[in-house]
Design a protein around this motif. Structure first.
Motif, mmCIF file in Angstrom:
data_model
loop_
_atom_site.group_PDB
_atom_site.id
_atom_site.type_symbol
_atom_site.label_atom_id
_atom_site.label_comp_id
_atom_site.label_asym_id
_atom_site.label_seq_id
_atom_site.Cartn_x
_atom_site.Cartn_y
_atom_site.Cartn_z
ATOM 1 N N MET A 159 0.830 -1.204 0.000
ATOM 2 C CA MET A 159 0.000 0.000 0.000
ATOM 3 C C MET A 159 0.867 1.258 0.000
ATOM 4 N N MET A 160 1.944 1.232 0.754
ATOM 5 C CA MET A 160 2.842 2.390 0.782
ATOM 6 C C MET A 160 3.518 2.576 -0.588
ATOM 7 N N ASN A 161 3.885 1.481 -1.251
ATOM 8 C CA ASN A 161 4.444 1.573 -2.602
ATOM 9 C C ASN A 161 3.430 2.196 -3.559
ATOM 10 N N ASN A 167 1.696 9.384 -5.788
ATOM 11 C CA ASN A 167 2.160 10.751 -5.529
ATOM 12 C C ASN A 167 3.313 11.167 -6.440
ATOM 13 N N ASN A 168 3.977 10.200 -7.036
ATOM 14 C CA ASN A 168 5.112 10.495 -7.896
ATOM 15 C C ASN A 168 5.129 9.482 -9.040
ATOM 16 N N ILE A 172 9.547 4.654 -11.599
ATOM 17 C CA ILE A 172 9.354 3.420 -12.357
ATOM 18 C C ILE A 172 10.024 2.308 -11.569
ATOM 19 N N TYR A 173 9.238 1.328 -11.240
ATOM 20 C CA TYR A 173 9.776 0.190 -10.515
ATOM 21 C C TYR A 173 10.326 -0.801 -11.516
#
Length: 178
Positions: A159-161, A167-168, A172-173
């Motif tokens: 959820m934090m990810n 937000n940003n 890119i993961y």
């Protein structure tokens, strides 16, 4: 058998929510019979509760809006989730449990329930696993606190990810290479 024959016939003949052929109907009947033969599963099935309960809440950790659809809710006692599987025995179900992150689902649903109905609720999450094919063996799998706590950490990290990405979006993961 103790299944509701009238309701069963409505589904078979298309007067219920879905229409299935006679062969599928017979498979469904035999799987239901198997569930009723298991003494602990039968107790859970027979207890009063709400089928397909939808919970909607705001997660206190992230502030995100959340939703869960629970197969059966027995208020203040159990959240029950029914899983069909190739093999309901412990050895094989543990593989499905890990592959499909079932623990994360359980921790998430329990946290939602406690957010809505009170943190002091000592409600238990149990999976009922049943074979997709004959002989329709079934088993009951409650979860330990350790399993739930580990899963809770994982879903909160996810959820934090999500919040970080939301937000940003330029973030890119990169995929993990195995």
């Amino acid at each position: 058998t103790d299944i509701d024959q009238e309701a069963f016939e409505k589904v078979i003949k298309g007067k219920g929510r879905s229409r299935i052929d006679a062969r599928e109907g017979e498979k469904m009947k035999r799987s239901i019979d198997s569930l009723y033969k298991h003494p602990y599963i039968r107790k859970l099935i027979d207890q009063k509760g709400t089928i397909e309960s939808t919970l909607v809440w705001k997660d206190s950790f992230t502030g995100l809006n959340c939703k869960a659809k629970i197969d059966k809710l027995i208020h203040d006692d159990f959240i029950i989730d029914l899983k069909t599987t190739k093999d309901a025995c412990e050895f094989h179900f543990k593989k499905d449990f890990k592959s499909y992150n079932y623990a994360i689902q359980a921790a998430f649903y329990l946290d939602g329930y406690k957010t809505l109905f009170g943190e002091d609720k000592n409600i238990e999450f149990v999976f009922i696993a049943i074979d997709k094919e004959e002989p329709y063996l079934c088993e009951l799998y409650p979860l330990s606190e350790k399993t739930l706590n580990d899963a809770r950490e994982k879903y909160r990290k996810y959820m934090m990810n999500y919040i970080e990405y939301k937000n940003n979006p330029e973030i890119i993961y990169t995929p993990k290479i195995l």
